[in-house]
Design a protein around this motif. Structure first.
Motif, PDB file in Angstrom:
ATOM      1  N   ARG A   1      14.026   1.065  15.560  1.00 34.28           N
ATOM      2  CA  ARG A   1      13.090   2.180  15.446  1.00 34.28           C
ATOM      3  C   ARG A   1      11.702   1.693  15.037  1.00 34.28           C
ATOM      4  O   ARG A   1      10.683   2.178  15.532  1.00 34.28           O
ATOM      5  N   ALA A   2      11.657   0.709  14.129  1.00 32.10           N
ATOM      6  CA  ALA A   2      10.372   0.149  13.710  1.00 32.10           C
ATOM      7  C   ALA A   2       9.688  -0.545  14.880  1.00 32.10           C
ATOM      8  O   ALA A   2       8.468  -0.447  15.047  1.00 32.10           O
TER       9      ALA A   2
ATOM     10  N   HIS B   1      16.218  10.490   5.015  1.00 26.60           N
ATOM     11  CA  HIS B   1      17.205  10.184   3.973  1.00 26.60           C
ATOM     12  C   HIS B   1      16.840  10.889   2.669  1.00 26.60           C
ATOM     13  O   HIS B   1      17.714  11.381   1.942  1.00 26.60           O
TER      14      HIS B   1
ATOM     15  N   ALA C   1      13.070   7.524   9.144  1.00 27.49           N
ATOM     16  CA  ALA C   1      14.457   7.582   8.673  1.00 27.49           C
ATOM     17  C   ALA C   1      14.520   7.658   7.151  1.00 27.49           C
ATOM     18  O   ALA C   1      15.393   8.326   6.591  1.00 27.49           O
ATOM     19  N   TYR C   2      13.599   6.967   6.472  1.00 28.06           N
ATOM     20  CA  TYR C   2      13.568   7.032   5.016  1.00 28.06           C
ATOM     21  C   TYR C   2      13.192   8.435   4.550  1.00 28.06           C
ATOM     22  O   TYR C   2      13.731   8.935   3.546  1.00 28.06           O
TER      23      TYR C   2
ATOM     24  N   THR D   1      20.252   9.842   9.586  1.00 21.86           N
ATOM     25  CA  THR D   1      19.954   8.954   8.467  1.00 21.86           C
ATOM     26  C   THR D   1      20.819   7.709   8.492  1.00 21.86           C
ATOM     27  O   THR D   1      20.519   6.725   7.820  1.00 21.86           O
ATOM     28  N   THR D   2      21.916   7.734   9.266  1.00 21.66           N
ATOM     29  CA  THR D   2      22.805   6.568   9.350  1.00 21.66           C
ATOM     30  C   THR D   2      23.178   6.304  10.794  1.00 21.66           C
ATOM     31  O   THR D   2      24.305   5.906  11.089  1.00 21.66           O
TER      32      THR D   2
ATOM     33  N   THR E   1      18.783   1.579  15.398  1.00 21.18           N
ATOM     34  CA  THR E   1      18.826   1.078  14.035  1.00 21.18           C
ATOM     35  C   THR E   1      17.425   1.143  13.440  1.00 21.18           C
ATOM     36  O   THR E   1      16.449   1.422  14.136  1.00 21.18           O
ATOM     37  N   VAL E   2      17.327   0.869  12.141  1.00 23.16           N
ATOM     38  CA  VAL E   2      16.027   0.900  11.475  1.00 23.16           C
ATOM     39  C   VAL E   2      15.089  -0.123  12.099  1.00 23.16           C
ATOM     40  O   VAL E   2      13.906   0.158  12.329  1.00 23.16           O
ATOM     41  N   GLU E   3      15.612  -1.316  12.405  1.00 16.63           N
ATOM     42  CA  GLU E   3      14.772  -2.366  12.995  1.00 16.63           C
ATOM     43  C   GLU E   3      14.316  -1.981  14.395  1.00 16.63           C
ATOM     44  O   GLU E   3      13.151  -2.191  14.763  1.00 16.63           O
TER      45      GLU E   3
ATOM     46  N   SER F   1       7.703   4.563  11.684  1.00 17.48           N
ATOM     47  CA  SER F   1       8.656   3.506  11.342  1.00 17.48           C
ATOM     48  C   SER F   1       9.471   3.856  10.103  1.00 17.48           C
ATOM     49  O   SER F   1      10.566   3.332   9.909  1.00 17.48           O
ATOM     50  N   ARG F   2       8.952   4.753   9.261  1.00 18.62           N
ATOM     51  CA  ARG F   2       9.653   5.143   8.038  1.00 18.62           C
ATOM     52  C   ARG F   2      10.203   6.556   8.116  1.00 18.62           C
ATOM     53  O   ARG F   2      10.532   7.156   7.081  1.00 18.62           O
TER      54      ARG F   2
END
Length: 223
Positions: free
Chosen positions: A41-42, A179, A175-176, A103-104, A37-39, A172-173
């Motif tokens: 991955r960060a 996207h 994925a953004y 991305t998801t 997840t994003v969290e 950390s970004r």
């Protein structure tokens, strides 16, 4: 004195960032952490950044003595590390297309990804042989005079902090960024990044071989 310190920090920072190239490696990082997840991955990006910081600090201060202790030359470091980078990049280039949209992506096995925080995500993908050789070269002329040693030490720590901040921000970004590029654009960026990483690994190896063979060629008697 302050001007010289700032100049040394900027010189070292730009040199290391150009070698590490975290903006391209961010796509490699995303590919290796697509199940997180994003969290998560960060959090992994933070761990990799911390690992990279300590690697840089160790290399800056004791890199040369450690290599001498084990009898490892810069040439051997470049050849071995370049091979590790090239093999990793080759595996990525030949990996089958994943069905997961990065991305998801949903977490499937985060422990498997986080177990790779140091190897290979920190070494050799982030702070590889090129980074180590560059860091050693930056401090090759460090003197034992106390005032100059302190300034050089401050510069080394500042360079390390700046570099890892950029690493954390981009990783950390990632994925953004993916996207923004979209699914197909991300696939293209991943393949291009893997190919560039392969070229970097080969170039590091070629540099190591050329440095190793140069003295031998110079000692070869003329026909």
């Amino acid at each position: 004195m302050i001007g010289g310190l700032v100049s040394e920090i900027l010189f070292g920072f730009t040199g290391l960032i150009s070698i590490i190239n975290p903006f391209a490696i961010a796509f490699v990082f995303l590919d290796r952490t697509e199940t997180l997840t994003v969290e998560e991955r960060a959090a992994l990006a933070k761990r990799v950044s911390i690992n990279a910081f300590f690697v840089l600090i160790v290399v800056f201060f004791v890199g040369t003595p450690v290599l001498h202790f084990f009898g490892i030359s810069i040439e051997a470091l470049r050849i071995g590390g370049g091979l590790a980078v090239a093999v990793s990049a080759w595996n990525m280039l030949n990996a089958p297309e994943t069905r997961t949209d990065v991305t998801t992506a949903k977490p499937v096995d985060p422990d498997h990804a986080t177990s790779k925080a140091f190897f290979p995500l920190t070494m050799p993908l982030t702070t590889g042989p090129g980074t180590i050789a560059t860091a050693i070269a930056l401090n090759a002329n460090r003197t034992h005079k106390l005032s100059e040693f302190l300034l050089s030490s401050i510069a080394s720590v500042a360079i390390s902090v700046l570099v890892v901040l950029v690493i954390y921000f981009t990783y950390s970004r990632s994925a953004y960024i993916a996207h923004f590029l979209g699914k197909e654009g991300t696939k293209v960026a991943l393949r291009v990044s893997a190919f560039l990483l392969l070229c970097i690994g080969v170039q590091i190896m070629l540099t190591g071989f050329s440095e190793f063979l140069a003295p031998l060629a110079g000692n070869t008697p003329a026909p």
